[in-house]
Design a protein around this motif. Structure first.
Motif, PDB file in Angstrom:
ATOM      1  N   ARG A 195       2.451  -7.213  -6.160  1.00 56.14           N
ATOM      2  CA  ARG A 195       3.046  -6.578  -5.391  1.00 56.14           C
ATOM      3  C   ARG A 195       4.227  -5.034  -5.485  1.00 56.14           C
ATOM      4  O   ARG A 195       4.273  -3.741  -5.633  1.00 56.14           O
ATOM      5  N   LEU A 197       3.501  -1.357  -5.852  1.00 58.20           N
ATOM      6  CA  LEU A 197       5.005  -0.531  -4.921  1.00 58.20           C
ATOM      7  C   LEU A 197       5.498   0.706  -6.446  1.00 58.20           C
ATOM      8  O   LEU A 197       5.538   1.541  -5.543  1.00 58.20           O
ATOM      9  N   LEU A 245      -3.763  -9.187   0.126  1.00 57.03           N
ATOM     10  CA  LEU A 245      -2.660  -8.038  -0.220  1.00 57.03           C
ATOM     11  C   LEU A 245      -1.270  -7.992   0.020  1.00 57.03           C
ATOM     12  O   LEU A 245      -0.291  -7.725  -0.025  1.00 57.03           O
ATOM     13  N   GLU A 246      -1.228  -9.023   0.666  1.00 60.94           N
ATOM     14  CA  GLU A 246       0.732  -9.637   1.313  1.00 60.94           C
ATOM     15  C   GLU A 246       0.960  -7.934   2.152  1.00 60.94           C
ATOM     16  O   GLU A 246       1.172  -7.017   1.604  1.00 60.94           O
ATOM     17  N   THR A 247       0.099  -7.843   2.617  1.00 59.27           N
ATOM     18  CA  THR A 247       0.180  -6.422   3.725  1.00 59.27           C
ATOM     19  C   THR A 247       1.870  -6.417   4.609  1.00 59.27           C
ATOM     20  O   THR A 247       2.348  -4.461   4.295  1.00 59.27           O
ATOM     21  N   GLU A 265       4.345  -6.621   2.837  1.00 56.90           N
ATOM     22  CA  GLU A 265       4.915  -6.267   1.976  1.00 56.90           C
ATOM     23  C   GLU A 265       5.006  -4.491   1.172  1.00 56.90           C
ATOM     24  O   GLU A 265       5.856  -4.001   0.524  1.00 56.90           O
ATOM     25  N   LEU A 266       3.809  -4.406   2.002  1.00 58.05           N
ATOM     26  CA  LEU A 266       3.223  -3.343   1.234  1.00 58.05           C
ATOM     27  C   LEU A 266       3.951  -1.875   2.039  1.00 58.05           C
ATOM     28  O   LEU A 266       4.206  -0.660   1.619  1.00 58.05           O
ATOM     29  N   ARG A 298      -1.018   2.934   1.895  1.00 56.84           N
ATOM     30  CA  ARG A 298      -1.347   1.866   0.542  1.00 56.84           C
ATOM     31  C   ARG A 298      -2.221   0.700   0.854  1.00 56.84           C
ATOM     32  O   ARG A 298      -2.610   0.241   0.254  1.00 56.84           O
ATOM     33  N   ALA A 332      -4.667  -0.476  -1.883  1.00 63.22           N
ATOM     34  CA  ALA A 332      -4.888  -1.915  -2.262  1.00 63.22           C
ATOM     35  C   ALA A 332      -6.652  -2.144  -2.467  1.00 63.22           C
ATOM     36  O   ALA A 332      -6.004  -3.094  -2.454  1.00 63.22           O
ATOM     37  N   SER A 389      -2.509 -11.542   3.908  1.00 67.10           N
ATOM     38  CA  SER A 389      -1.523 -12.205   3.286  1.00 67.10           C
ATOM     39  C   SER A 389      -1.165 -13.208   3.596  1.00 67.10           C
ATOM     40  O   SER A 389      -1.778 -14.322   3.588  1.00 67.10           O
TER      41      SER A 389
END
Lengths: 290, 308
Positions: B150, B154, B181-183, B185-186, B191, B195, B210
């Motif tokens: 991430r 970013l 994608l660990e949304t 943290e996006l 984004r 991603a 996540s």
């Protein structure tokens, strides 16, 4: 023409109390509460089985922390409810009068309710001593029995005592570490909703007390059958109702407690056995000697 | 329609061309999905479908072989007193537990999914991530759940992220690759959409919201954006990509809302465990309790179901 200084009175919406919040019934249904002359006093939530289900989820979630709270703290919190009620006594008297109770009797009921809360607050760290025991056994064991709260208690509160009867059933259940879901009196529901506001302002954790309004014949079956309820208390009803509750409660072996015909205004209606009603006895065999 | 039929192009997409997300529109659309009324037989069928799509998950530092065996036992025997239940799609564990899970599940067709690439943070060098992936696959993992970097994403280092996903995909061999994608943290839906596009072009078989370690985890708006990205990618390339929302879906009712969203965004073809999964640990019990409620008419207690 209304004078510029006069204002429109803000009427209270009587809602239900679930998990420390005051939602309207999920079902969107209401019933009119009328006075003796047939005038509508308020629209009362006609609680549904989903409201009940949500309440049981809240009560179950609250149980672990509440049952683990110290007896001292639980006593303090009950005392706090009494304090809050004392400060709002006039409102409760007015509501009882609105529902057709004489002013003198209303005053007496509110006073008795406050005293009853103090009574059970006092028992919070004493009932264990009265009901626990060291048992004589014929083997090398130290054998003792202690009380533990049963869990979620479903209460169908008395129809004829809107405030005192309600509190007389809630207090012994929660002082013993249980959490409860209560169906308020169908005939006198106003005080139940206002009492929820008092509970809410008294440091009672969310979910420990949940209060619904609605019709008995719709909800009794749910109260008796829900698998996540550990005890059901009912205060009205004939033998048929009693039998139905017991049959439904048998599925998960709930405690079934009948308080039919109790005169809630009498001193006999308060005693530590009401606390014991919703306690389980745990007996421990502890090996001693060689 | 088979996944293998369409070759994956490993061309880095131009993320500048990715459709912008209408955030208000997404929220309104999601509110619509939640107003659908699914009752009676449809509800029972939906709940069974949810069960069949669950990746039963345990991803704790305190996991032991015993805990993983217990989870596998639960995967095999969800609630034996109710006949006709499907079993879950997979169990999802850490790489060190893949062997244990594989052995416990035997030759059943429940898949073993392993997280990899320094889950949940992804903050290790690439060769370690590749090695971890290979070890998990060698131990028998059928599916690999990787996390993207991430931080790099970013920072705008899309090429780095793209190459990493493509390299892990290669290391997976036959194992399916789910890209987390660990949304949470996006930050923005734009984004998340970018991603998603990046991951799919790099070869992801599934995209997943996540890790479950960051709040917010899966939400319906985030999942809708990813489903729309999958749809548009399918129109563009003809390749189907699966979707796995994970974390925070613990109630049966919410899971059914997700199915409604899936049906109305991607259509019937995606409504199988080949293309849609729920990453969850406590969802299964809630679904079982709802199914039991439908069967008996009585609300249930967790006391009568196996532990999560």
């Amino acid at each position: 023409m209304v004078a510029a200084t006069s204002r429109v009175p803000v009427a209270k919406t009587y809602k239900i109390y679930i998990d420390g919040k005051f939602p309207r019934t999920e079902s969107g249904r209401y019933f009119p509460l009328k006075d003796d002359e047939g005038n509508v006093i308020a629209s009362i939530c006609r609680g549904s089985r989903k409201d009940f289900r949500n309440s049981v989820v809240a009560a179950r979630n609250a149980f672990a922390a509440w049952s683990a709270a110290s007896a001292y703290l639980r006593g303090q919190i009950l005392y706090r409810i009494a304090e809050m009620l004392e400060g709002r006594a006039e409102q409760f008297v007015a509501e009882l009068v609105l529902q057709g109770v004489s002013k003198r009797r209303a005053r007496a009921e509110v006073d008795a309710t406050i005293d009853r809360l103090i009574y059970y607050a006092g028992w919070s760290d004493k009932y264990q001593q009265v009901f626990s025991a060291v048992n004589p056994v014929a083997s090398s064991h130290f054998n003792f029995s202690v009380l533990e709260p049963t869990g979620v208690v479903a209460v169908i509160a008395p129809n004829d005592s809107g405030l005192l009867g309600l509190v007389s059933n809630i207090a012994p259940a929660i002082v013993g570490g249980n959490t409860c879901v209560v169906l308020a009196s169908e005939l006198l529901p106003l005080c139940a909703v206002s009492f929820a506001e008092v509970v809410h302002a008294s440091d009672v954790p969310a979910g420990v007390v949940n209060i619904l309004t609605g019709f008995r014949d719709e909800l009794t079956e749910q109260f008796a059958s829900h698998m996540d309820v550990n005890a059901v208390i009912f205060c009205d009803g004939d033998t048929d109702v009693s039998r139905d509750i017991q049959v439904l409660a048998a599925d998960n072996i709930k405690r079934v407690i009948s308080r039919v015909d109790t005169k809630w205004s009498e001193d006999a209606a308060q005693n530590p056995y009401l606390i014991k009603d919703t306690q389980e006895t745990k007996t421990t065999w502890h090996p001693i000697g060689s | 329609m088979s996944l293998a039929a369409v070759p994956v192009s490993t061309q880095m997409p131009d993320l500048g061309q990715v459709t912008r997300v209408d955030e208000v529109g997404v929220k309104e659309r999601v509110a619509r999905f939640q107003s659908r009324s699914i009752k009676k037989e449809s509800k029972v069928e939906a709940l069974k479908m949810v069960l069949s799509m669950i990746d039963l998950t345990t991803l704790e530092g305190q996991d032991t072989p015993g805990k993983v065996r217990q989870l596998c036992q639960k995967a095999l025997h969800l609630h034996d007193s109710m006949p006709g239940l499907p079993h879950v799609a997979a169990v999802c564990v850490y790489p060190t537990m893949v062997g244990v899970a594989k052995q416990a599940l035997g030759d059943n067709d429940i898949k073993v999914a392993s997280v990899a690439t320094a889950f949940p943070s992804g903050m290790t060098p690439r060769q370690i991530k590749l090695e971890e992936t290979r070890i998990a696959v060698d131990d028998g993992a059928d599916e690999i759940d990787m996390v993207i970097s991430r931080g790099a994403f970013l920072q705008g280092e899309y090429g780095f992220v793209f190459d990493e996903i493509a390299a892990i995909k290669e290391a997976c061999g036959k194992a399916h690759l789910k890209v987390i994608l660990e949304t949470g943290e996006l930050g923005t839906l734009d984004r998340i959409r970018r991603a998603s596009v990046l991951a799919m072009h790099a070869g992801a078989d599934f995209i997943k919201t996540s890790t479950g370690k960051i709040q917010p985890a899966a939400t319906m708006p985030v999942t809708l954006v990813m489903l729309q990205a999958i749809r548009d990618y399918y129109y563009e390339t003809g390749r189907m990509v699966g979707m796995k929302p994970a974390g925070g879906i613990s109630k049966a009712k919410l899971a059914v809302h997700y199915l409604v969203m899936l049906r109305e965004t991607l259509g019937q073809a995606w409504m199988t465990k080949e293309w849609f999964r729920f990453g969850a640990s406590s969802l299964a019990n809630d679904v079982l309790m709802q199914l039991q409620k439908q069967a008996t008419g009585v609300y249930q207690s967790a006391d009568y179901f196996s532990k999560d």
